[in-house]
Scaffold this active site. Structure first.
Site, mmCIF file in Angstrom:
data_model
loop_
_atom_site.group_PDB
_atom_site.id
_atom_site.type_symbol
_atom_site.label_atom_id
_atom_site.label_comp_id
_atom_site.label_asym_id
_atom_site.label_seq_id
_atom_site.Cartn_x
_atom_site.Cartn_y
_atom_site.Cartn_z
ATOM 1 N N LYS A 30 0.842 -1.196 0.000
ATOM 2 C CA LYS A 30 0.000 0.000 0.000
ATOM 3 C C LYS A 30 0.876 1.244 0.000
ATOM 4 O O LYS A 30 1.917 1.285 0.660
ATOM 5 C CB LYS A 30 -0.912 -0.021 1.229
ATOM 6 C CG LYS A 30 -1.963 1.087 1.253
ATOM 7 C CD LYS A 30 -2.889 0.895 2.448
ATOM 8 C CE LYS A 30 -3.965 1.971 2.527
ATOM 9 N NZ LYS A 30 -4.864 1.767 3.678
ATOM 10 N N SER A 105 -9.671 1.550 2.764
ATOM 11 C CA SER A 105 -8.865 2.371 1.878
ATOM 12 C C SER A 105 -7.778 1.592 1.154
ATOM 13 O O SER A 105 -7.119 2.117 0.264
ATOM 14 C CB SER A 105 -8.215 3.489 2.704
ATOM 15 O OG SER A 105 -7.306 2.950 3.658
ATOM 16 N N SER A 129 -9.880 -0.856 6.982
ATOM 17 C CA SER A 129 -9.328 -0.629 5.640
ATOM 18 C C SER A 129 -8.577 -1.799 5.027
ATOM 19 O O SER A 129 -8.194 -1.739 3.871
ATOM 20 C CB SER A 129 -8.417 0.599 5.656
ATOM 21 O OG SER A 129 -9.178 1.764 5.851
#
Length: 434
Positions: A30, A105, A129
């Protein structure tokens, strides 16, 4: 590689050691997790050209174990979102249905795994997330106990809530990655050795967490909280209830439990998270690093123009957090949110006196269509109702595919006591093997 789902912001290879337990494994990271020499944008124009001088502890542990990093994945800007549509680099699409969101996210990480563009991915979980996109993309996502995995090198959103966790196609693969990245780190004072933790409920299995993925749930007690099923989409409830019934068929016992505090969990979460975000993101002032607007010499105007690099959702959360922390409102909002957080912790502690894990839908809804929730942020916030309690209580949780509804993935969430990742993983592997 072809990135037809816009899962990556930067595609660049970081080779791991030739030998190690993850040799031959590809990992996507990420884009809020620092990688030395490879830009780390947090999905924001504010850091569009930022290249960290060091790698996060989790990245070093992965490459030391032989994994190969294949790129930095798309994400909601600074981790603020539930759909991966607030990224300054455009939305990620769900590989299951490209007209739908992958969740957020960490949507790019889940999409990369679901599309076969990486074997494993790292996400960060502040209020769901990792678990939300895992559920929406039909893969496995683990949110570890707070303190099990180092946050050194993670660009902070809400320090007291967030944890780095793995996403993978199977429970065993995710558990193996967790074994590699877990453990104390001298660079992160919040990390702990679970075997030394006085309040730990279990130890790490011999051979690591993957050894717990044996599917043996005979005698396991599963708590089912009605509060986390109320208001959920009927198709989601039916799919999750079928998965829980299958656990019973494998020898598990189910007990109804009550978590009355979760009614206030989303409200408490957003007050605490936005307050911490307001403080953390104050560092992006155009002086130290990141985007800097060229003003006419007036510092106030330059600062204001610099902050314009934040997207609408980030600005909204900074303003909410600043308001909650302001004089006259701190006790009214922030202090009460912390009281509610303690209530959530106590409710979980009480429940775990009678059960081994707690089961619920990961997300109360099916994946949104692209653009569906952008104009209704409250709807997006309420979608986090089932995932935020585990973050408030700093507990381990996993999302595992429970089945499909109308051709779309549904995730089952399992939450366990502190540092009892092993039991959560064991239960999830039984769901996966049914």
């Amino acid at each position: 590689m072809a990135d037809e789902y816009d899962a990556f912001i930067t595609e660049e290879t970081i080779e791991g050691d030739a030998e190690g337990r993850l040799a031959g494994t590809t990992v996507a990271v990420k884009d809020n997790i620092s990688t030395a020499g490879v830009r780390t944008t947090c999905g924001s124009e504010m850091l569009a050209d930022y290249v960290p001088p060091y790698s996060a502890t989790v990245v070093e542990r992965l490459t030391d174990a032989g994994a190969t990093i294949v790129g930095k994945t798309n994400m909601d800007e600074f981790g603020m979102g539930t759909t991966t549509e607030t990224s300054a680099f455009g939305p990620t699409r769900n590989p299951i249905d490209p007209e739908r969101v992958p969740g957020g996210s960490s949507g790019g990480s889940a999409a990369a795994v679901a599309a076969g563009e990486a074997d494993v991915a790292l996400g960060s979980d502040t209020g769901g997330s990792v678990r939300c996109p895992a559920a929406f993309c039909g893969v496995v996502g683990i949110k570890p106990t707070y303190g099990l995995v180092s946050r050194y090198g993670l660009v902070a959103y809400a320090n007291s809530l967030e944890q780095i966790g793995p996403i993978a196609g199977t429970v065993e693969e995710a558990a193996e990655a967790l074994s590699v990245i877990a453990g104390p780190d001298p660079n992160d004072g919040t990390t702990r050795d679970p075997t030394d933790a006085e309040d730990a409920d279990a130890t790490v299995p011999e051979g690591g967490y993957a050894a717990a993925a044996d599917g043996d749930v005979d005698g396991l007690t599963v708590g089912v909280p009605t509060e986390l099923f109320e208001g959920a989409d009927e198709r989601v409830v039916e799919t999750v209830e079928a998965a829980i019934a299958d656990l019973e068929a494998q020898g598990a016992e189910t007990i109804e439990v009550s978590l009355p505090s979760v009614e206030h969990a989303v409200q408490a979460y957003y007050v605490i998270a936005t307050s911490e975000a307001s403080s953390n993101l104050a560092r992006f002032d155009g002086v130290r690093y990141g985007h800097r607007a060229e003003g006419d010499g007036n510092w106030n105007e330059s600062f204001a123009e610099t902050r314009e690099a934040f997207g609408a959702e980030v600005k909204r959360r900074i303003l909410l957090g600043t308001y909650a922390l302001s004089a006259g409102y701190h006790d009214k909002y922030y202090a009460k949110a912390q009281d509610a957080r303690e209530w959530v912790r106590r409710d979980f502690d009480d429940a775990f006196e009678d059960v081994d894990v707690i089961a619920s839908p990961t997300m109360p809804v099916l994946p949104f269509e692209l653009g569906e929730s952008l104009d209704d942020p409250l709807r997006m916030y309420l979608a986090d109702a089932n995932t935020t309690p585990a973050n408030l209580a700093n507990l381990p949780a996993i999302s595992v595919p429970a089945g499909e509804a109308d051709g779309l993935p549904v995730g089952l969430q399992l939450v366990g006591p502190k540092f009892d990742e092993a039991t959560v993983i064991r239960a999830a592997s039984a769901v996966e093997d049914r």
